[in-house]
Design an enzyme around this catalytic site. Structure first.
Site, PDB file in Angstrom:
ATOM      1  CD  GLN A 231      24.843  34.092  95.667  1.00  0.00           C
ATOM      2  OE1 GLN A 231      25.610  33.742  94.787  1.00  0.00           O
ATOM      3  NE2 GLN A 231      24.004  33.254  96.243  1.00  0.00           N
TER       4      GLN A 231
ATOM      5  CG  HIS B 178      29.606  32.152  95.169  1.00  0.00           C
ATOM      6  ND1 HIS B 178      30.118  30.904  94.943  1.00  0.00           N
ATOM      7  CD2 HIS B 178      28.338  31.964  95.614  1.00  0.00           C
ATOM      8  CE1 HIS B 178      29.197  29.991  95.234  1.00  0.00           C
ATOM      9  NE2 HIS B 178      28.117  30.605  95.647  1.00  0.00           N
TER      10      HIS B 178
ATOM     11  CD  GLU C 263      22.541  32.515  90.426  1.00  0.00           C
ATOM     12  OE1 GLU C 263      23.180  33.480  90.909  1.00  0.00           O
ATOM     13  OE2 GLU C 263      23.083  31.434  90.124  1.00  0.00           O
ATOM     14  CG  HIS C 264      20.387  32.069  94.416  1.00  0.00           C
ATOM     15  ND1 HIS C 264      21.587  32.528  93.900  1.00  0.00           N
ATOM     16  CD2 HIS C 264      20.417  30.716  94.294  1.00  0.00           C
ATOM     17  CE1 HIS C 264      22.307  31.489  93.485  1.00  0.00           C
ATOM     18  NE2 HIS C 264      21.626  30.381  93.695  1.00  0.00           N
TER      19      HIS C 264
ATOM     20  CG  ASP D   5      23.456  27.365  96.897  1.00  0.00           C
ATOM     21  OD1 ASP D   5      22.679  27.663  95.984  1.00  0.00           O
ATOM     22  OD2 ASP D   5      24.060  28.211  97.586  1.00  0.00           O
TER      23      ASP D   5
ATOM     24  CG  HIS E 192       5.277  24.643  50.346  1.00  0.00           C
ATOM     25  ND1 HIS E 192       6.419  25.023  49.683  1.00  0.00           N
ATOM     26  CD2 HIS E 192       5.656  24.463  51.639  1.00  0.00           C
ATOM     27  CE1 HIS E 192       7.437  25.068  50.544  1.00  0.00           C
ATOM     28  NE2 HIS E 192       6.999  24.728  51.735  1.00  0.00           N
TER      29      HIS E 192
END
Lengths: 436, 436
Positions: B265, B268, B333-334, B367, B426
């Site tokens: 991770q 990145h 996220e993960h 991934d 209505h």
């Protein structure tokens, strides 16, 4: 005499006329955006104190503390018990049907699922409710108890832990039908605050107002701007534009019914849009006559007239097929198929918030009590978005459990692609799981 | 020596340390927003000519017309055929698994449904694919072919009519693996444009680039700002923040594996976040030692070190239960559950983009090729949002067909509530359907 425009698809000016009819700018006023950004920042910094000040200023409600701006469960119940019996029964009947529909929706598309692959790998998705949501309910002149049901009940059915409602009470005036609806829909806590300050309180949390995970519900330009601003910090539903109805008619529905359906959209506000598409010129004339005859009987005739003249239209089409194609270009919020064979046309209709099939299905039945949600995508956003539903109060997490055997199969694939992307850590994490 | 912070939930400073660790501001630069608004307005006004100018200026690609910026299907195929066989096979194997997973997703939650009530009223939802979507694929240094698969395949499985991809090619450099992935994933048209100008072209349409209904895919700050700006005009997926991994460990997974997962991770970018939660202090020491030992072997060690020192942490917890609770507060996220009994802890995990169960399930397998989507909610948005999926490329329309009998039942309820809201149109639309 109402100046209701009529378009003809066979006319050479149709495309230009049609573009003009559809034109509506969603641009927010820059002044509003600046003011909203200030309010949001202030509430984020000062919390309850800021909320109290803005509430005093904008709603003219003087409160010593946020406690004074909370409505207890007992007060909600009392509001319900104070209603005339017919109103209480109607509210409960509507709630019951809306709840039942959303329970079906949960069954149809809201459950976790998983499967095992041939190599023993488990794959799936876990579906879970949001922890806490905020519902914005407008106060003042456009206070709609039915919107309380439509926002709170799907959240309830989804299993949301806590539902917080905010509703402004200008000059301290509380709407008993709105509070009764909160009681019936099982709202957990109510604060009588509104505007951008209420959105800020929900998005950031204050000492008294708990931070929520998502904010839904309609509001004025300040509320819409605030919701767009906090999007990402919390989830939001769509930013709603003016309400719209499109009626596809083959000429078989009584003209008075169609005229009243067009009114029922136009009466919301001057920017609301009512359009009738029909291949039968004589029928368009009959509906026009019905409009002329019925309009003077309507209490909200001024709004209806302004809406129909400003944004309404009768459109003569070459055929029902062409009418369906034009409807797809508009992607209306509400789409009535006032036709003898509604199921013949329904498959041709690709984009709409809700489709009302057949002469007996007036939009107003759907608005209140048929069961489906009345919070629908406006301004052509039905091209890519959906009615508010149970799924808006859930989120999904992917589940992956790779077996030892699966890791041998997947590792080399992942490593090859990771090296191709220059991400050696990814590649080596996969390779470490390979047997030597 | 890496300065990787260690937190202890039993420490009195934990809450403050934890808040600091989580802090990340998603605020966009006001200068970027202003510049983006200009570009969007310019492309809206001048179309292709503006796109060509910005592409020349920002990507240094001189083109006479938009035709020069299109990549033909034949060129995509040629890119695929030019790949080394191992890469081509890995790409196809990954695509096949991703496609299969999303087909299961469609079956599980993407079909139309309806039922008839006791009074003969039909209620349900029609689920339809979007007509046309745009996929933004970053170019330059962070070009990820896997993202092409992850965005295009769910759109394909959903049945989207046309998938348009945009990818900038700075200095005219085209990435063959990205183009090959577009071929494998069945992208219909590719334009080599990027930045806010590409988002504008997709959102508004130009003479050459067709207007789409939704734009998905990651990008830099200009792209993110442009997507947020056009939201409402078109649909968008989430605005992605830096990528994150959280590992819940009970001490049973080899420390080298966990260290490499944290690297995968961190590699990145410097803002990526890697956190390990574990109740076993000795194990945390072993992972720290593995990090020290393995880091010098990583080609991207500078980025990894900056990421781990800036935003990473090892966190000693009192128990696995407490670790699960902290994970829920982070909503990562993960989320890797590197534990001997992952299914014991999974039910306690409420908020995460994807949950990777057991020692063999490295995030990197997910991934690239396990099947589930790698486009996941970041920055705690897993509290209210979901992985990219087939459902993002579909929308729903409510279906309502009230029978004549149903109208008699529902009419009085709708009318009662409509009168209560002051909407007589209505009410009368419902009453007109009542038998006299």
């Amino acid at each position: 005499m109402i100046k209701l425009r009529q378009l003809d698809t066979a006319s050479s000016s149709f495309e230009a006329d049609f573009e003009q009819l559809r034109h509506w700018s969603a641009e927010t006023d820059a002044a509003i955006e600046g003011r909203v950004a200030e309010i949001l920042a202030d509430v984020q910094a000062r919390g309850d104190a800021a909320v109290l000040e803005y509430t005093a200023r904008f709603d003219r409600v003087q409160a010593q503390s946020m406690a004074d701006l909370q409505i207890s469960a007992a007060d909600l119940k009392a509001a319900f018990e104070s209603l005339p019996p017919a109103q209480a029964q109607a509210l409960q009947a509507a709630a019951e049907r809306v709840r039942r529909y959303h329970e079906r929706q949960l069954e149809a598309c809201g459950r976790s699922w998983s499967y095992r692959d041939e190599d023993g790998t488990l794959l799936g998705q876990k579906v879970t409710p949001l922890d806490r949501v905020g519902i914005y309910v407008p106060g003042g002149k456009a206070a709609y108890p039915s919107s309380v049901l439509m926002n709170a009940l799907p959240a309830h059915v989804a299993g949301v832990g806590e539902i917080i409602m905010v509703v402004p009470t200008p000059d301290g005036t509380r709407n008993p039908l709105v509070l009764a609806a909160a009681h019936v829909a099982g709202v957990h806590r109510v604060f009588t605050v509104g505007g951008a300050q209420a959105v800020a309180a929900l998005a950031y949390g204050t000492a008294t107002v708990p931070r929520v995970d998502k904010i839904t519900g309609p509001g004025n330009a300040y509320v819409a701007s605030a919701k767009k601003h906090v999007f990402g910090q919390v989830g939001i539903d769509m930013i709603a534009g003016p309400s719209e109805i499109l009626v596809l008619a083959d000429g078989s529905t009584p003209p008075d019914w169609v005229a009243m359906d067009l009114f029922s959209q136009a009466e919301h506000d001057e920017l609301a849009q009512s359009i009738l598409l029909c291949p039968d010129a004589a029928y368009l004339g009959e509906v026009r006559a019905a409009i002329e005859r019925l309009l003077p009987t309507m209490p909200r005739q001024a709004i209806i007239k302004a809406s129909l003249e400003g944004r309404g239209a009768l459109v003569l089409t070459r055929s029902m097929e062409e009418a369906c194609e034009i409807s797809n270009r508009i992607a209306p919020e509400h789409l009535e198929v006032a036709a003898a064979e509604p199921h013949r046309w329904e498959p041709l209709l690709r984009h709409a918030g809700a489709i009302f099939l057949g002469a007996y299905t007036s939009e107003s039945l759907g608005d209140y009590c048929a069961g489906p949600n009345h919070v629908l995508p406006t301004s052509s956003t039905a091209r890519f978005s959906s009615p508010l539903g149970v799924y808006d109060f859930q989120k999904r997490s992917s589940l992956i459990e790779v077996s030892e055997a699966g890791a041998q199969l997947l590792g080399p694939i992942a490593a090859e692609l990771a090296y191709g992307e220059g991400l050696q850590g990814h590649a080596r994490a996969a390779e470490l799981r390979l047997k030597r």
